[in-house]
Design a protein around this motif. Structure first.
Motif, PDB file in Angstrom:
ATOM      1  N   GLN A 185      46.631   3.030 108.595  1.00 14.21           N
ATOM      2  CA  GLN A 185      48.062   3.231 108.743  1.00 14.21           C
ATOM      3  C   GLN A 185      48.369   4.721 108.666  1.00 14.21           C
ATOM      4  OE1 GLN A 185      50.047   0.731 109.288  1.00 14.21           O
ATOM      5  NE2 GLN A 185      52.081   1.628 109.144  1.00 14.21           N
ATOM      6  N   VAL A 186      49.154   5.196 109.621  1.00 14.64           N
ATOM      7  CA  VAL A 186      49.552   6.601 109.665  1.00 14.64           C
ATOM      8  C   VAL A 186      51.066   6.659 109.744  1.00 14.64           C
ATOM      9  CG1 VAL A 186      49.471   8.743 110.975  1.00 14.64           C
ATOM     10  CG2 VAL A 186      47.417   7.334 110.760  1.00 14.64           C
ATOM     11  N   GLN A 187      51.654   7.482 108.930  1.00 15.91           N
ATOM     12  CA  GLN A 187      53.104   7.693 108.993  1.00 15.91           C
ATOM     13  C   GLN A 187      53.382   9.075 109.564  1.00 15.91           C
ATOM     14  OE1 GLN A 187      54.261   6.916 104.901  1.00 15.91           O
ATOM     15  NE2 GLN A 187      54.772   4.811 105.431  1.00 15.91           N
ATOM     16  N   LEU A 188      54.431   9.140 110.384  1.00 20.52           N
ATOM     17  CA  LEU A 188      54.803  10.377 111.035  1.00 20.52           C
ATOM     18  C   LEU A 188      56.222  10.762 110.626  1.00 20.52           C
ATOM     19  CD1 LEU A 188      53.543   9.544 114.642  1.00 20.52           C
ATOM     20  CD2 LEU A 188      52.307  10.759 112.849  1.00 20.52           C
ATOM     21  N   GLU A 189      56.416  12.025 110.357  1.00 21.87           N
ATOM     22  CA  GLU A 189      57.742  12.505 109.982  1.00 21.87           C
ATOM     23  C   GLU A 189      58.099  13.716 110.824  1.00 21.87           C
ATOM     24  OE1 GLU A 189      58.225  13.288 105.852  1.00 21.87           O
ATOM     25  OE2 GLU A 189      60.327  13.879 106.050  1.00 21.87           O
ATOM     26  N   GLU A 190      59.155  13.563 111.609  1.00 21.97           N
ATOM     27  CA  GLU A 190      59.619  14.659 112.449  1.00 21.97           C
ATOM     28  C   GLU A 190      60.599  15.551 111.688  1.00 21.97           C
ATOM     29  OE1 GLU A 190      59.481  11.030 115.354  1.00 21.97           O
ATOM     30  OE2 GLU A 190      60.137  11.424 113.298  1.00 21.97           O
ATOM     31  N   SER A 191      60.668  16.782 112.107  1.00 14.27           N
ATOM     32  CA  SER A 191      61.643  17.717 111.564  1.00 14.27           C
ATOM     33  C   SER A 191      61.939  18.775 112.614  1.00 14.27           C
ATOM     34  CB  SER A 191      61.111  18.383 110.281  1.00 14.27           C
ATOM     35  OG  SER A 191      59.934  19.111 110.554  1.00 14.27           O
ATOM     36  N   GLY A 192      62.988  19.546 112.355  1.00 15.06           N
ATOM     37  CA  GLY A 192      63.291  20.665 113.238  1.00 15.06           C
ATOM     38  C   GLY A 192      64.438  20.434 114.203  1.00 15.06           C
ATOM     39  N   GLY A 193      64.941  19.216 114.253  1.00 13.03           N
ATOM     40  CA  GLY A 193      66.071  18.961 115.136  1.00 13.03           C
ATOM     41  C   GLY A 193      67.340  19.609 114.604  1.00 13.03           C
ATOM     42  N   GLY A 194      68.373  19.603 115.427  1.00 12.15           N
ATOM     43  CA  GLY A 194      69.638  20.180 114.995  1.00 12.15           C
ATOM     44  C   GLY A 194      70.584  20.401 116.134  1.00 12.15           C
ATOM     45  N   LEU A 195      71.630  21.148 115.854  1.00  6.18           N
ATOM     46  CA  LEU A 195      72.651  21.473 116.844  1.00  6.18           C
ATOM     47  C   LEU A 195      72.447  22.910 117.298  1.00  6.18           C
ATOM     48  CD1 LEU A 195      75.353  20.930 118.314  1.00  6.18           C
ATOM     49  CD2 LEU A 195      76.501  21.694 116.220  1.00  6.18           C
ATOM     50  N   VAL A 196      72.316  23.096 118.596  1.00 10.44           N
ATOM     51  CA  VAL A 196      72.130  24.437 119.156  1.00 10.44           C
ATOM     52  C   VAL A 196      73.022  24.596 120.372  1.00 10.44           C
ATOM     53  CG1 VAL A 196      69.770  24.719 118.338  1.00 10.44           C
ATOM     54  CG2 VAL A 196      70.189  23.719 120.586  1.00 10.44           C
ATOM     55  N   GLN A 197      73.256  25.825 120.748  1.00  5.09           N
ATOM     56  CA  GLN A 197      74.051  26.102 121.940  1.00  5.09           C
ATOM     57  C   GLN A 197      73.184  26.052 123.194  1.00  5.09           C
ATOM     58  OE1 GLN A 197      76.006  29.873 121.170  1.00  5.09           O
ATOM     59  NE2 GLN A 197      77.775  28.830 120.283  1.00  5.09           N
ATOM     60  N   ASP A 198      73.836  25.840 124.282  1.00  7.61           N
ATOM     61  CA  ASP A 198      73.180  25.875 125.590  1.00  7.61           C
ATOM     62  C   ASP A 198      72.365  27.164 125.707  1.00  7.61           C
ATOM     63  OD1 ASP A 198      74.517  25.335 128.970  1.00  7.61           O
ATOM     64  OD2 ASP A 198      72.471  25.587 128.219  1.00  7.61           O
ATOM     65  N   GLY A 199      71.083  27.009 126.080  1.00  8.84           N
ATOM     66  CA  GLY A 199      70.214  28.166 126.202  1.00  8.84           C
ATOM     67  C   GLY A 199      69.418  28.492 124.960  1.00  8.84           C
ATOM     68  N   SER A 233      67.005  27.599 121.385  1.00  8.10           N
ATOM     69  CA  SER A 233      65.646  27.110 121.173  1.00  8.10           C
ATOM     70  C   SER A 233      65.544  26.355 119.861  1.00  8.10           C
ATOM     71  CB  SER A 233      64.665  28.290 121.130  1.00  8.10           C
ATOM     72  OG  SER A 233      64.639  28.987 122.351  1.00  8.10           O
ATOM     73  N   LEU A 234      64.584  25.462 119.832  1.00 10.66           N
ATOM     74  CA  LEU A 234      64.242  24.747 118.611  1.00 10.66           C
ATOM     75  C   LEU A 234      62.731  24.537 118.591  1.00 10.66           C
ATOM     76  CD1 LEU A 234      66.920  21.891 118.380  1.00 10.66           C
ATOM     77  CD2 LEU A 234      66.679  23.818 116.801  1.00 10.66           C
ATOM     78  N   ARG A 235      62.221  24.352 117.389  1.00 11.15           N
ATOM     79  CA  ARG A 235      60.809  24.003 117.242  1.00 11.15           C
ATOM     80  C   ARG A 235      60.745  22.715 116.435  1.00 11.15           C
ATOM     81  NH1 ARG A 235      55.652  26.270 117.462  1.00 11.15           N
ATOM     82  NH2 ARG A 235      54.212  25.797 115.747  1.00 11.15           N
ATOM     83  N   LEU A 236      60.327  21.657 117.103  1.00 10.84           N
ATOM     84  CA  LEU A 236      60.181  20.366 116.439  1.00 10.84           C
ATOM     85  C   LEU A 236      58.765  20.251 115.882  1.00 10.84           C
ATOM     86  CD1 LEU A 236      61.920  17.989 119.003  1.00 10.84           C
ATOM     87  CD2 LEU A 236      62.949  19.437 117.234  1.00 10.84           C
ATOM     88  N   SER A 237      58.677  19.638 114.724  1.00 12.08           N
ATOM     89  CA  SER A 237      57.373  19.414 114.115  1.00 12.08           C
ATOM     90  C   SER A 237      57.227  17.949 113.735  1.00 12.08           C
ATOM     91  CB  SER A 237      57.210  20.288 112.869  1.00 12.08           C
ATOM     92  OG  SER A 237      57.223  21.656 113.204  1.00 12.08           O
ATOM     93  N   CYS A 238      56.005  17.487 113.775  1.00 16.42           N
ATOM     94  CA  CYS A 238      55.698  16.102 113.415  1.00 16.42           C
ATOM     95  C   CYS A 238      54.489  16.129 112.491  1.00 16.42           C
ATOM     96  CB  CYS A 238      55.411  15.306 114.679  1.00 16.42           C
ATOM     97  SG  CYS A 238      54.831  13.628 114.377  1.00 16.42           S
ATOM     98  N   ALA A 239      54.721  15.777 111.244  1.00 15.50           N
ATOM     99  CA  ALA A 239      53.644  15.786 110.258  1.00 15.50           C
ATOM    100  C   ALA A 239      53.103  14.385 110.065  1.00 15.50           C
ATOM    101  CB  ALA A 239      54.172  16.344 108.938  1.00 15.50           C
ATOM    102  N   ALA A 240      51.802  14.260 110.173  1.00 14.89           N
ATOM    103  CA  ALA A 240      51.134  12.965 110.002  1.00 14.89           C
ATOM    104  C   ALA A 240      50.600  12.828 108.583  1.00 14.89           C
ATOM    105  CB  ALA A 240      50.002  12.824 111.009  1.00 14.89           C
ATOM    106  N   SER A 241      50.646  11.601 108.083  1.00 13.88           N
ATOM    107  CA  SER A 241      50.163  11.356 106.719  1.00 13.88           C
ATOM    108  C   SER A 241      48.647  11.262 106.668  1.00 13.88           C
ATOM    109  CB  SER A 241      50.771  10.055 106.178  1.00 13.88           C
ATOM    110  OG  SER A 241      50.363   8.957 106.970  1.00 13.88           O
ATOM    111  N   GLY A 242      48.022  11.138 107.826  1.00 16.40           N
ATOM    112  CA  GLY A 242      46.573  11.074 107.898  1.00 16.40           C
ATOM    113  C   GLY A 242      46.050  11.981 108.988  1.00 16.40           C
ATOM    114  N   SER A 243      44.762  11.976 109.154  1.00 20.10           N
ATOM    115  CA  SER A 243      44.149  12.865 110.126  1.00 20.10           C
ATOM    116  C   SER A 243      44.460  12.451 111.562  1.00 20.10           C
ATOM    117  CB  SER A 243      42.633  12.873 109.931  1.00 20.10           C
ATOM    118  OG  SER A 243      42.022  13.644 110.930  1.00 20.10           O
TER     119      SER A 243
END
Length: 122
Positions: free
Chosen positions: A1-15, A17-27
């Protein structure tokens, strides 16, 4: 079993940038594919569209609508998948989900995160 947790989303203006990350609980070193989908803009319900993926050999695949703006990468040392998104447009607004296609004990399955909201204001 692997759990994934995303982060980095949000509200931005047109044009912006964002950096989304996804951390896994296992390899994720042995993952067949890791990637990002998003809720399809025109579809109701739970239909999703591929945004980007990276296979075990390192080959990448992008939706035509994001080519040249989005970059997927995997950090196997930290079991994390990133999605750098530049030149954001209002049409990119969606919930973004990461996924990992893994074979564990000879059973292959896909694991999904809960999603992170990206909203682009015009």
């Amino acid at each position: 079993q692997v759990q994934l947790e995303e982060s980095g989303g949000g509200l931005v203006q047109d044009g912006g940038s964002l950096r989304l990350s996804c951390a896994a609980s296992g390899s994720i070193v042995g993952a067949n594919v890791v990637g990002w989908d998003r809720q399809a803009r025109q579809a109701a319900g739970t239909q999703r569209e591929l945004v980007a993926s990276i296979a075990s050999g390192g080959s990448t695949n992008y939706a035509d609508s994001v080519k040249g703006r989005f970059t997927i990468s995997r950090d196997t040392a930290n079991d994390t998948v990133h999605l750098q998104i530049n030149s954001l447009k209002p049409d990119d607004s969606s919930v973004y989900y990461c996924y990992v296609d893994l074979t564990i004990h000879w059973v292959r399955r896909v694991y999904w995160g809960q999603g992170t909201q990206v909203t682009v204001s015009s």
